[in-house]
Design a protein around this motif. Structure first.
Motif, PDB file in Angstrom:
ATOM      1  N   SER A 343      -3.216   4.598  12.474  1.00  0.00           N
ATOM      2  CA  SER A 343      -2.515   5.877  12.393  1.00  0.00           C
ATOM      3  C   SER A 343      -1.175   5.622  11.717  1.00  0.00           C
ATOM      4  O   SER A 343      -0.132   5.505  12.359  1.00  0.00           O
ATOM      5  N   ILE A 344      -1.213   5.526  10.389  1.00  0.00           N
ATOM      6  CA  ILE A 344      -0.057   5.031   9.631  1.00  0.00           C
ATOM      7  C   ILE A 344       0.989   6.123   9.450  1.00  0.00           C
ATOM      8  O   ILE A 344       0.665   7.247   9.081  1.00  0.00           O
ATOM      9  N   SER A 345       2.247   5.791   9.737  1.00  0.00           N
ATOM     10  CA  SER A 345       3.352   6.708   9.435  1.00  0.00           C
ATOM     11  C   SER A 345       4.241   6.042   8.391  1.00  0.00           C
ATOM     12  O   SER A 345       4.571   4.857   8.496  1.00  0.00           O
ATOM     13  N   TYR A 346       4.610   6.827   7.388  1.00  0.00           N
ATOM     14  CA  TYR A 346       5.289   6.267   6.215  1.00  0.00           C
ATOM     15  C   TYR A 346       6.794   6.388   6.352  1.00  0.00           C
ATOM     16  O   TYR A 346       7.473   6.971   5.505  1.00  0.00           O
ATOM     17  N   GLN A 347       7.324   5.829   7.437  1.00  0.00           N
ATOM     18  CA  GLN A 347       8.776   5.811   7.585  1.00  0.00           C
ATOM     19  C   GLN A 347       9.353   4.606   6.845  1.00  0.00           C
ATOM     20  O   GLN A 347       8.619   3.703   6.431  1.00  0.00           O
ATOM     21  N   THR A 348      10.666   4.593   6.701  1.00  0.00           N
ATOM     22  CA  THR A 348      11.298   3.612   5.812  1.00  0.00           C
ATOM     23  C   THR A 348      10.900   2.167   6.101  1.00  0.00           C
ATOM     24  O   THR A 348      10.562   1.421   5.169  1.00  0.00           O
ATOM     25  N   PRO A 349      10.925   1.708   7.363  1.00  0.00           N
ATOM     26  CA  PRO A 349      10.531   0.307   7.582  1.00  0.00           C
ATOM     27  C   PRO A 349       9.125   0.019   7.072  1.00  0.00           C
ATOM     28  O   PRO A 349       8.861  -1.074   6.557  1.00  0.00           O
ATOM     29  N   TRP A 421      17.523   9.341   2.529  1.00  0.00           N
ATOM     30  CA  TRP A 421      18.246   8.373   1.703  1.00  0.00           C
ATOM     31  C   TRP A 421      17.617   6.984   1.815  1.00  0.00           C
ATOM     32  O   TRP A 421      17.557   6.226   0.841  1.00  0.00           O
ATOM     33  N   ALA A 422      17.153   6.668   3.026  1.00  0.00           N
ATOM     34  CA  ALA A 422      16.570   5.345   3.234  1.00  0.00           C
ATOM     35  C   ALA A 422      15.268   5.200   2.437  1.00  0.00           C
ATOM     36  O   ALA A 422      15.018   4.151   1.821  1.00  0.00           O
ATOM     37  N   LYS A 423      14.445   6.249   2.421  1.00  0.00           N
ATOM     38  CA  LYS A 423      13.212   6.186   1.626  1.00  0.00           C
ATOM     39  C   LYS A 423      13.531   6.070   0.137  1.00  0.00           C
ATOM     40  O   LYS A 423      12.879   5.325  -0.598  1.00  0.00           O
TER      41      LYS A 423
END
Length: 549
Positions: A343-349, A421-423
């Motif tokens: 269940s992939i979430s595309y957050q900055t890390p 901004w992080a992305k």
């Protein structure tokens, strides 16, 4: 059961005030922040030299600096980046902050030794900076003899002294981690319940403790030969220059794994958390870290295929170099298998984790080219080596470092960073990095030598692409520094477990209290034991309520 908490009234950041409270602290979390500031400063010093190098290479003729100055620029870029940023970045910053938190301890085993390691690091770094300001050094970061021991007229001995002292910092940190992981784990936290980041730091610490004294003594012998004229490496004095290369690479190839192994540990944490799955083949990934640490000591001579090795010796080291790719490939395969149906979430890390896997794979595959005797002879000392080196050590390590810094930033600062901004920063860095270094594979294959300040006209287009990429990369590296500093004052308050993750470090408030845990935790669960999605949605609502409150 994870219980979220609001920011505590007292934590390690506000427990005491004043410069003295920071310079004399024995709290591992504060020492980690001291390292964070220090390595960031060294990173930007090294970055300035990189900018000057790429500006010089914009045009075929040496019209910005002369050859002697160019030699100093790439040497000082390499020395600063490798010894004062890439090697200490993840172990000293993230490791210092997280090892006690992730194993449920109050601090590292030797808090005063930990503080001493930072002072040795700073002292070594300041000496190296002084050498730069006084006139610089021109030997290359490898300090090959007999040029470095007998002929260079630059500040070789002073620079070596700075690196020598920073080596003590690494050894102190490595010893501290080994003893802490062995002796101070929380009740129930068995070896196979340890987070994979801890496994990677343990393996890294073994390399540091065994390998760093070798390079420290080797560089000391260079200084002895240079100052006292004792024949050790210089043939004119009765020495053997190949002995230097054997000793230097015996440490310096494993040093690659000092940088990459902790990075792999960070990626394991990120992939598990942001795909909501246990790491596929946990034990294989853990043992792969140990295997890399062992095999890393057996491949040093693949840097010396053109230095006069016997054919049979070269064949053995070529085979071993291929073999060390196996545990690395196991990790990449297992990360990919973990992502499958996750269940992939595309957050900055997670974006940084994807970036790491991509860049590390390119660097690893091109490393196989260099392990091949015939291809290595063709591309030795060309920009192909520069590109491979940067994909592994810079692309891989910095992607993981920034990914880990974003992941644990809420725990470190108690604040969230601006996700948009992080992305953008992660995207700019990925594009800038590839535009900078991929053309260098082509340049090297076509025959452009490394360390030359001028080149034939036909190489200019690719060099301009590389320099343009470097300017984009520079902007990308500035972005996280700006918005992370901004977030420390203006970012939304972070809950104790904003992602939500499973490690012990997320079961204490953000930022943690000085003693880390009010009560020593007792571990009764397996690593990366993620909850069903329905329960996570409930916890997510709790986190939102925490932040709004």
């Amino acid at each position: 059961m994870i219980v979220d908490r609001v920011e505590p009234r007292e934590n390690y950041l506000n427990a005491d005030y004043g410069i003295k409270s920071w310079l004399l602290t024995t709290d591992h979390k504060r020492i980690a922040l001291l390292y964070l500031v220090s390595v960031t400063l060294f990173f930007f010093v090294g970055g300035v030299f990189a900018v000057l190098i790429r500006l010089e290479l914009l045009t075929p003729q040496g019209d910005l600096v002369q050859a002697e100055t160019y030699n100093k620029l790439f040497t000082m870029h390499g020395v600063t980046m490798i010894f004062f940023f890439l090697i200490p970045a993840i172990p000293a910053v993230l490791g210092n902050f997280l090892v006690p938190l992730m194993i449920g301890a109050r601090d590292l085993a030797f808090p005063r030794l930990n503080l001493a390691s930072w002072y040795f690091f700073i002292l070594g770094g300041l000496i190296a900076i002084w050498a730069i300001l006084a006139g610089g050094v021109d030997t290359g970061w490898t300090f090959y003899t007999p040029y470095s021991s007998s002929y260079s007229t630059t500040y070789v001995a002073v620079t070596i002294l700075g690196i020598f002292l920073s080596g003590f910092s690494s050894i102190f940190t490595g010893l501290n981690f080994i003893v802490t992981i062995h002796r101070m784990r929380a009740p129930g936290l068995t070896w196979f319940r340890l987070p994979l980041f801890i496994w990677s730091l343990y393996a890294t610490s073994v390399i540091i403790v065994l390998g760093t004294p070798v390079v420290a003594i080797t560089l000391l012998l260079v200084a002895v030969e240079r100052i006292l004229r004792v024949g050790i490496f210089d043939p004119a004095l009765g020495g053997d220059p190949l002995l230097f290369q054997h000793l230097f690479w015996f440490y310096s190839h494993p040093a690659v794994y000092i940088m990459v192994l902790p990075a792999m540990g960070v990626i394991s944490e990120l992939v598990a958390t942001f795909s909501r799955k246990n790491i596929f083949g946990y034990r294989f990934v853990a043992f792969a870290s140990v295997a890399i640490a062992v095999l890393g000591f057996l491949v040093w001579a693949h840097h010396m295929f053109v230095a006069g090795l016997s054919v049979y010796g070269a064949m053995i080291f070529s085979f071993l170099s291929y073999f060390v790719a196996v545990p690395s490939a196991i990790k990449v395969f297992n990360w990919t298998a973990t992502l499958y149906k996750g269940s992939i979430s595309y957050q900055t890390p997670m974006l940084y984790a994807f970036g790491f896997i991509g860049l590390f794979t390119i660097g690893g595959v091109t490393g196989l080219f260099l392990a091949s005797l015939g291809i290595d002879v063709h591309v030795t000392d060309t920009y192909f080596v520069v590109a491979h080196f940067h994909y592994i050590m810079v692309g891989g390590t910095i992607m993981a470092y920034l990914g880990g810094l974003h992941y644990w930033w809420p725990k470190i600062s108690g604040r969230m960073y601006p996700e948009g901004w992080a992305k953008l920063g992660a995207l700019v860095i990925f594009i800038g990095f590839n535009l900078t270094f991929f053309p260098q594979f082509v340049l090297g294959y076509l025959g452009m030598p490394r360390r030359y300040y001028a080149y034939p006209d036909e190489f200019q287009v690719l060099n301009v692409m590389s320099s343009a990429g470097a300017s984009i990369l520079g902007v990308g590296y500035l972005l996280p520094m700006i918005y992370l500093i901004w977030s420390m004052r203006y970012g939304p308050r972070a809950s104790s477990n904003p992602w939500p993750a499973t490690g012990l470090e997320w079961r204490t408030p953000s930022p943690p209290p000085t003693e880390n845990f009010k009560e020593t935790p007792v571990v009764t669960w397996e690593p990366y034991e993620f909850r069903p999605r329905e329960e996570m949605e409930v916890i997510g609502k709790l986190n939102i309520n925490d932040e709004s409150g």
